[in-house]
Design a protein around this motif. Structure first.
Motif, PDB file in Angstrom:
ATOM      1  N   VAL A 237      -0.977 -67.204  -9.987  1.00 56.48           N
ATOM      2  CA  VAL A 237      -1.452 -66.935 -10.399  1.00 56.48           C
ATOM      3  C   VAL A 237      -0.552 -65.742 -11.657  1.00 56.48           C
ATOM      4  CG1 VAL A 237      -1.563 -64.881  -8.562  1.00 56.48           C
ATOM      5  CG2 VAL A 237       0.195 -64.732  -9.770  1.00 56.48           C
ATOM      6  N   GLY A 238      -1.916 -65.660 -13.202  1.00 58.74           N
ATOM      7  CA  GLY A 238      -1.347 -64.951 -13.977  1.00 58.74           C
ATOM      8  C   GLY A 238      -1.185 -63.237 -14.193  1.00 58.74           C
TER       9      GLY A 238
ATOM     10  N   LEU B 129       2.575 -62.829 -18.873  1.00 59.36           N
ATOM     11  CA  LEU B 129       2.685 -63.567 -17.675  1.00 59.36           C
ATOM     12  C   LEU B 129       1.819 -64.915 -17.518  1.00 59.36           C
ATOM     13  CD1 LEU B 129       4.783 -62.558 -15.251  1.00 59.36           C
ATOM     14  CD2 LEU B 129       6.105 -63.044 -17.734  1.00 59.36           C
ATOM     15  N   PRO B 130       1.864 -65.982 -18.276  1.00 59.44           N
ATOM     16  CA  PRO B 130       1.047 -66.572 -18.038  1.00 59.44           C
ATOM     17  C   PRO B 130       0.838 -66.710 -16.457  1.00 59.44           C
ATOM     18  CG  PRO B 130       2.795 -67.921 -19.174  1.00 59.44           C
ATOM     19  CD  PRO B 130       3.362 -66.490 -18.703  1.00 59.44           C
ATOM     20  N   PRO B 131      -0.112 -67.974 -16.064  1.00 58.95           N
ATOM     21  CA  PRO B 131      -0.820 -68.841 -14.572  1.00 58.95           C
ATOM     22  C   PRO B 131       1.263 -69.394 -14.656  1.00 58.95           C
ATOM     23  CG  PRO B 131      -2.556 -68.759 -16.052  1.00 58.95           C
ATOM     24  CD  PRO B 131      -1.119 -68.185 -17.066  1.00 58.95           C
ATOM     25  N   THR B 132       1.427 -68.851 -13.889  1.00 58.82           N
ATOM     26  CA  THR B 132       3.166 -68.995 -13.025  1.00 58.82           C
ATOM     27  C   THR B 132       3.090 -69.396 -11.332  1.00 58.82           C
ATOM     28  OG1 THR B 132       3.724 -67.865 -14.765  1.00 58.82           O
ATOM     29  CG2 THR B 132       5.507 -68.618 -12.906  1.00 58.82           C
ATOM     30  N   ALA B 133       3.616 -70.580 -10.498  1.00 56.41           N
ATOM     31  CA  ALA B 133       3.680 -71.113  -9.475  1.00 56.41           C
ATOM     32  C   ALA B 133       3.909 -69.975  -8.705  1.00 56.41           C
ATOM     33  CB  ALA B 133       3.669 -72.378  -8.987  1.00 56.41           C
ATOM     34  N   TYR B 134       4.320 -69.654  -7.247  1.00 54.82           N
ATOM     35  CA  TYR B 134       5.254 -68.941  -6.955  1.00 54.82           C
ATOM     36  C   TYR B 134       5.175 -69.269  -5.325  1.00 54.82           C
ATOM     37  CZ  TYR B 134       4.542 -65.125 -10.632  1.00 54.82           C
ATOM     38  OH  TYR B 134       5.468 -64.647 -11.843  1.00 54.82           O
ATOM     39  N   SER B 135       6.162 -69.194  -4.708  1.00 55.25           N
ATOM     40  CA  SER B 135       6.715 -70.600  -3.395  1.00 55.25           C
ATOM     41  C   SER B 135       6.067 -69.796  -2.805  1.00 55.25           C
ATOM     42  CB  SER B 135       8.092 -70.441  -2.609  1.00 55.25           C
ATOM     43  OG  SER B 135       8.386 -71.204  -4.185  1.00 55.25           O
TER      44      SER B 135
ATOM     45  N   VAL C 196      -4.861 -59.185 -12.383  1.00 51.30           N
ATOM     46  CA  VAL C 196      -3.848 -60.060 -11.707  1.00 51.30           C
ATOM     47  C   VAL C 196      -5.443 -61.861 -12.225  1.00 51.30           C
ATOM     48  CG1 VAL C 196      -3.191 -61.469  -9.881  1.00 51.30           C
ATOM     49  CG2 VAL C 196      -3.090 -58.853 -10.035  1.00 51.30           C
ATOM     50  N   LEU C 197      -4.841 -62.321 -12.061  1.00 55.06           N
ATOM     51  CA  LEU C 197      -6.014 -63.865 -12.547  1.00 55.06           C
ATOM     52  C   LEU C 197      -4.627 -64.615 -11.230  1.00 55.06           C
ATOM     53  CD1 LEU C 197      -7.892 -65.619 -13.652  1.00 55.06           C
ATOM     54  CD2 LEU C 197      -6.036 -66.232 -15.218  1.00 55.06           C
ATOM     55  N   LEU C 198      -6.356 -64.802 -10.385  1.00 48.56           N
ATOM     56  CA  LEU C 198      -5.737 -65.401  -9.372  1.00 48.56           C
ATOM     57  C   LEU C 198      -6.303 -67.596  -9.480  1.00 48.56           C
ATOM     58  CD1 LEU C 198      -4.301 -66.509  -6.360  1.00 48.56           C
ATOM     59  CD2 LEU C 198      -7.018 -65.058  -5.285  1.00 48.56           C
TER      60      LEU C 198
ATOM     61  N   SER D 223     -10.409 -62.913 -10.920  1.00 46.92           N
ATOM     62  CA  SER D 223      -9.404 -61.874 -11.534  1.00 46.92           C
ATOM     63  C   SER D 223      -9.568 -60.808 -10.739  1.00 46.92           C
ATOM     64  CB  SER D 223     -10.077 -61.391 -12.960  1.00 46.92           C
ATOM     65  OG  SER D 223      -9.430 -62.159 -13.953  1.00 46.92           O
ATOM     66  N   PHE D 224      -8.450 -59.596 -10.759  1.00 42.58           N
ATOM     67  CA  PHE D 224      -7.949 -58.050 -10.467  1.00 42.58           C
ATOM     68  C   PHE D 224      -7.637 -57.368 -10.635  1.00 42.58           C
ATOM     69  CE2 PHE D 224      -8.878 -62.239  -7.665  1.00 42.58           C
ATOM     70  CZ  PHE D 224      -9.629 -61.789  -6.009  1.00 42.58           C
TER      71      PHE D 224
END
Length: 161
Positions: free
Chosen positions: A118-119, A99-105, A8-10, A55-56
């Motif tokens: 996060v990606g 999945l490329p960095p994407t915005a989540y609500s 996970v890329l925060l 990253s995690f």
């Protein structure tokens, strides 16, 4: 259900509701995948637009279907404030691989209160039976002994009658 490694890329968050009265928030994120929990660094003084770029890595096994991101505001003298949370479904990732960095609500009490980016990358764990069969193909065994070999420009069989 696939087994493997989830990276996970925060990246960042934006439009977060400021929980501080006189100063900017000091947000951090608690990342949870099933029973595994990790925590980001505190984005000190970054308020409602924090940047982490951290990253995690999680080990994914049966039953992992989502990643939970809980955003908190670090407080010095009182309990940390809950800012909001986002849930990231993992099924699309298992299909795509990354999945490329994407915005989540980000939601709090059922209401939108910002977004977090996060990606994701998933690496499938190879089973030991796959490795065994690939080793046999790569290193020969009985298949190798029946191949035709060339000696001095003429073909000879590698086995004798």
């Amino acid at each position: 259900m696939p087994q493997g490694t989830l990276e996970v890329l925060l990246v960042s968050a934006k439009d977060l509701e400021n929980t501080e009265f006189l100063s900017k928030m000091d947000p951090y994120v608690i990342l949870t995948c099933r029973t595994q929990e990790q925590r980001s660094s505190v984005a000190s003084g970054q308020g409602s637009e924090p940047q982490w770029n951290e990253s995690f890595v999680f080990t994914v096994s049966d039953g992992a279907s989502e990643l939970n991101l809980k955003i908190m505001d670090k407080d010095t003298f009182t309990k940390d404030d809950f800012v909001g949370e986002a849930t990231v479904p993992l099924d699309p990732l298992f299909t795509e691989g990354s999945l490329p960095p994407t915005a989540y609500s980000v939601v709090k009490d059922g209401e939108y209160c910002g977004e977090i980016k996060v990606g994701l990358t998933f690496t499938l764990e190879r089973s030991s039976s796959q490795e065994c069969c690939e080793e046999e193909q790569n290193y020969g065994g009985w298949k190798e002994s029946s191949k035709e070999e060339r000696y001095g420009g003429r073909e000879q069989s590698s086995y004798r009658d």
